[in-house]
Design a protein around this motif. Structure first.
Motif, PDB file in Angstrom:
ATOM      1  N   ALA A 186     -84.940 -40.171 -21.840  1.00  0.00           N
ATOM      2  CA  ALA A 186     -83.841 -41.014 -21.932  1.00  0.00           C
ATOM      3  C   ALA A 186     -83.781 -41.546 -23.288  1.00  0.00           C
ATOM      4  O   ALA A 186     -82.590 -41.389 -23.759  1.00  0.00           O
ATOM      5  N   GLY A 187     -84.798 -42.022 -23.937  1.00  0.00           N
ATOM      6  CA  GLY A 187     -84.707 -42.389 -25.377  1.00  0.00           C
ATOM      7  C   GLY A 187     -84.151 -41.487 -26.162  1.00  0.00           C
ATOM      8  O   GLY A 187     -83.098 -41.721 -27.046  1.00  0.00           O
ATOM      9  N   MET A 188     -84.539 -40.450 -26.373  1.00  0.00           N
ATOM     10  CA  MET A 188     -83.948 -39.119 -27.141  1.00  0.00           C
ATOM     11  C   MET A 188     -82.659 -38.905 -26.861  1.00  0.00           C
ATOM     12  O   MET A 188     -82.089 -38.696 -27.830  1.00  0.00           O
ATOM     13  N   LEU A 189     -82.377 -38.687 -25.748  1.00  0.00           N
ATOM     14  CA  LEU A 189     -80.931 -38.167 -25.191  1.00  0.00           C
ATOM     15  C   LEU A 189     -79.964 -39.292 -25.899  1.00  0.00           C
ATOM     16  O   LEU A 189     -78.849 -38.989 -26.420  1.00  0.00           O
ATOM     17  N   GLU A 190     -80.259 -40.624 -25.660  1.00  0.00           N
ATOM     18  CA  GLU A 190     -79.402 -41.811 -26.160  1.00  0.00           C
ATOM     19  C   GLU A 190     -79.396 -41.705 -27.867  1.00  0.00           C
ATOM     20  O   GLU A 190     -78.259 -41.683 -28.122  1.00  0.00           O
ATOM     21  N   VAL A 191     -80.389 -41.485 -28.539  1.00  0.00           N
ATOM     22  CA  VAL A 191     -80.473 -41.401 -30.062  1.00  0.00           C
ATOM     23  C   VAL A 191     -79.654 -40.175 -30.392  1.00  0.00           C
ATOM     24  O   VAL A 191     -79.101 -40.279 -31.325  1.00  0.00           O
ATOM     25  N   MET A 192     -80.144 -39.020 -29.697  1.00  0.00           N
ATOM     26  CA  MET A 192     -79.308 -37.999 -30.107  1.00  0.00           C
ATOM     27  C   MET A 192     -77.730 -37.921 -30.146  1.00  0.00           C
ATOM     28  O   MET A 192     -77.112 -37.261 -30.834  1.00  0.00           O
ATOM     29  N   ARG A 193     -77.408 -38.894 -29.375  1.00  0.00           N
ATOM     30  CA  ARG A 193     -75.820 -38.828 -29.191  1.00  0.00           C
ATOM     31  C   ARG A 193     -75.386 -40.194 -30.353  1.00  0.00           C
ATOM     32  O   ARG A 193     -74.125 -40.059 -30.616  1.00  0.00           O
ATOM     33  N   SER A 194     -76.214 -40.506 -31.215  1.00  0.00           N
ATOM     34  CA  SER A 194     -75.827 -41.776 -31.926  1.00  0.00           C
ATOM     35  C   SER A 194     -75.063 -41.058 -33.304  1.00  0.00           C
ATOM     36  O   SER A 194     -75.335 -40.129 -33.635  1.00  0.00           O
ATOM     37  N   ASP A 195     -74.393 -42.346 -33.663  1.00  0.00           N
ATOM     38  CA  ASP A 195     -73.674 -41.695 -34.958  1.00  0.00           C
ATOM     39  C   ASP A 195     -74.444 -41.335 -36.389  1.00  0.00           C
ATOM     40  O   ASP A 195     -74.272 -40.410 -36.811  1.00  0.00           O
ATOM     41  N   TYR A 196     -75.737 -42.156 -36.232  1.00  0.00           N
ATOM     42  CA  TYR A 196     -76.714 -41.686 -37.555  1.00  0.00           C
ATOM     43  C   TYR A 196     -77.115 -40.253 -37.202  1.00  0.00           C
ATOM     44  O   TYR A 196     -77.562 -39.656 -38.336  1.00  0.00           O
ATOM     45  N   ILE A 197     -77.113 -39.699 -36.264  1.00  0.00           N
ATOM     46  CA  ILE A 197     -77.763 -38.527 -35.713  1.00  0.00           C
ATOM     47  C   ILE A 197     -76.565 -37.367 -36.461  1.00  0.00           C
ATOM     48  O   ILE A 197     -76.839 -36.374 -37.016  1.00  0.00           O
TER      49      ILE A 197
END
Lengths: 305, 335
Positions: A193-204
């Motif tokens: 869940a944490g990785m999915l959230e981060v992978m969608r973020s702008d800084y990625i």
């Protein structure tokens, strides 16, 4: 930072005393005591026992004596195991739980992080569905079922592993797996869940727009943010794993702290109960402190004062 | 050079679709444009008109799935971007085409130092050592007017204000002196004075480095002073494209006219309500057969609902997607 750590360490003292006090009250409120058996004792003998252990004193005197001892970190002798101090008993049995717990912790972290990260990267793939189904299973099968099932399979049918007790590395496999299963499952789900959230973020997206390799995007940019929820879970998890899990120690007949703890409660062994409770509460608070400190290293936005 | 007629970027009939639960969303549906070296192109439109998606497509940054570039050509300096391997695209991203995003608050990695984030660009693309990259990063921060860069460079994004973060983003984007800079609403999240500063900065650096720029915005005021030509997008399509001056002077599309009327005019009389185009942008998953703007258009006639409008050529560089493009063009300018 140093001030923060010092403050937190100081808070541990009153907290532990509070926990001990509550436990003490609970022991006293519960009916029965360490010398009671099915036969009632002759009054004279009971008088003697009470006198010997100071139970004839008013409650506040008894409480005061107990607190005084604890503040000197002397929990006294066990009532059941004659001539053995509580400190000795804890020192003797804790290493079993600690080894077991630490190994289970590392195993759970390894499996959980790996499965969670891969599942997030290959979202909706066979690996994702498979590992998340396994995680669901791990969460819903209680360890008192998993343990005996493993014993049944690997000891009684296949003769691969020793079914119980403490010995070489082979003896550790099943208890560690049984202990780690639920934590691994939980960590895998949190990581995903944490990785999915981060992978969608702008800084990625920014990192990708810079032309970074996908592996670098993942390891350098995404991982830190992605595992923060895991970190907050692993603190309490480490504490409860180290503290020995009663069920697993019971199933595999391991002489760890959890086993002794249960025994002490059944025996109404007041000094031993209080000693273990104090020890465990300090352990948990220290583990939580370690987690809070590690947050600061993971996330620069967190500052301690 | 000769085979691309001096064009740095040529996009031809690009279609980028997204598979969603409501059906296929045609975020970008057949757009074409050209950008010459050193030119600045403005892409204007409301939210959801496909301006960002078209540029993410150019960088091949569309999340796939659910998105997919369905058809069209993207030629960057003669290279067919759609045919490149992932590695070849990575060698272009950040080096030859760089991008600045809308929200500087979330576009920088909160967990990494500014220096790290700046350094990694030149380390990959220019083969810089750590020391070289660090010095280069310092120089870039100086270029975008970050005060006391020696002190700020080892800070984290949360220690910077919004405008400063956007400066850092610009420094990052321009580290390798890209030939094309795509600025996706670079000033939308900033307040007005900072907006002006950031635009000035982009303008100055563009001149200094000779970079071509695509400026995406929903604010016509922003593109007016900065661009050579403008594309107006609506519902994934180009509604009008024209040189900047001509678009402002003689728009040939009712939608463009609506947008122009919506720009606040400081000289405007006090108390009068600001003009706005009635209605909402259409649901691009379920477009009607006719003109997607028809039901919001004050000039719409029966044919607009029925038939998709033609892309009318007004003059050499001026096109408009409207059944009445010529009439609209003729009637504007006098207002």
């Amino acid at each position: 930072m140093l001030k923060f750590i010092l403050k937190r360490l100081l808070i541990i003292v009153p907290m532990a005393l509070l926990v001990v006090t509550v436990t003490w009250v609970l022991i006293r409120v519960a009916p029965g005591n360490f010398y009671s058996t099915e036969r009632s004792l002759p009054p004279a003998i009971e008088e003697n026992i009470k006198k010997k252990y100071g139970l004839d004193q008013p409650w506040y005197i008894q409480y005061g004596t107990m607190m005084g001892n604890i503040l000197r970190l002397d929990f006294g002798d066990s009532l059941k195991y004659q001539g053995q101090s509580v400190n000795e008993i804890i020192a003797r049995h804790f290493p079993y739980s600690a080894i077991l717990g630490l190994l289970a912790y590392l195993l759970a972290l390894g499996i959980g992080l790996f499965a969670g990260i891969v599942a997030a990267l290959k979202q909706n793939s066979a690996f994702d569905y498979g590992s998340m189904a396994a995680a669901m299973l791990g969460l819903s099968v209680p360890n008192f079922v998993l343990g005996p099932l493993l014993v049944l399979l690997f000891s009684l049918y296949l003769y691969w592993l020793p079914p119980a007790r403490w010995g070489g590395p082979l003896y550790l496999i099943m208890p560690v797996v049984t202990l780690a299963a639920i934590y691994a499952a939980y960590i895998a789900r949190l990581t995903r869940a944490g990785m999915l959230e981060v992978m969608r973020s702008d800084y990625i997206r920014t990192a990708r727009a810079k032309g970074l390799k996908e592996s670098k995007v993942l390891l350098k940019h995404a991982l830190r943010g992605g595992i923060i929820p895991v970190v907050s879970f692993t603190g309490p998890a480490l504490a409860s794993l180290l503290a020995g899990t009663v069920v697993v120690e019971k199933v595999f007949a391991i002489p760890g702290l959890g086993n002794i703890f249960i025994q002490s409660v059944l025996n109404r062994d007041e000094p031993l109960i209080l000693g273990i409770v104090a020890f465990l509460s300090i352990l948990i608070m220290v583990a939580n402190l370690i987690v809070d400190i590690s947050y600061g290293f993971l996330d620069p936005r967190i500052r301690y004062e | 050079m000769s085979e691309n007629n001096g064009n740095l970027l040529t996009v031809n009939d690009l279609r980028t679709y997204f598979q969603t639960e409501d059906g296929v969303v045609k975020a970008v549906d057949g757009i074409s444009f050209e950008l010459k070296k050193g030119e600045t192109l403005g892409i204007v439109g409301e939210s959801g008109s496909g301006k960002s998606v078209s540029n993410l497509s150019v960088m091949r940054l569309i999340p796939e799935p659910p998105g997919k570039i369905v058809s069209g050509d993207i030629l960057f300096d003669g290279i067919d971007v759609r045919r490149l391997s992932d590695e070849e695209v990575r060698n272009i991203r950040g080096k030859r085409i760089a991008m600045i995003f809308q929200d500087p608050m979330t576009s920088l990695n909160p967990f990494l130092k500014i220096s790290t984030q700046l350094m990694e660009v030149t380390q990959i693309h220019l083969g810089h050592s750590r020391e070289q990259a660090y010095d280069h990063a310092l120089e870039m921060l100086r270029k975008v007017n970050i005060p006391a860069p020696e002190k700020r460079i080892d800070g984290y994004p949360h220690e910077f204000s919004g405008g400063m973060r956007q400066r850092v983003m610009i420094a990052m984007a321009l580290s390798c002196e890209p030939e094309l800079l795509i600025a996706d609403e670079p000033t939308t999240a900033l307040d007005v004075t900072i907006q002006a500063q950031i635009l000035e900065l982009i303008k100055g650096l563009r001149t200094e480095l000779g970079t071509s720029v695509i400026l995406i915005t929903h604010d016509l005021g922003v593109v007016a002073g900065m661009t050579d030509k403008i594309i107006v997008m609506y519902a994934g399509k180009i509604f009008e494209s024209a040189p900047t001056k001509e678009l402002f002077a003689k728009p040939a599309n009712p939608y463009t006219k609506g947008l122009l009327k919506s720009v606040p005019d400081p000289a405007h009389e006090h108390g009068e309500p600001l003009y706005q185009i009635p209605g909402l942008p259409p649901d691009v998953a379920n477009l009607p057969p006719g003109c997607p703007f028809a039901e919001r258009c004050d000039r719409a006639e029966e044919i607009c609902e029925r038939e998709f409008p033609p892309f009318v050529q007004i003059n050499e560089n001026h096109h408009s997607l409207c059944h009445f493009a010529k009439e609209v063009h003729a009637s504007s300018g006098g207002e």
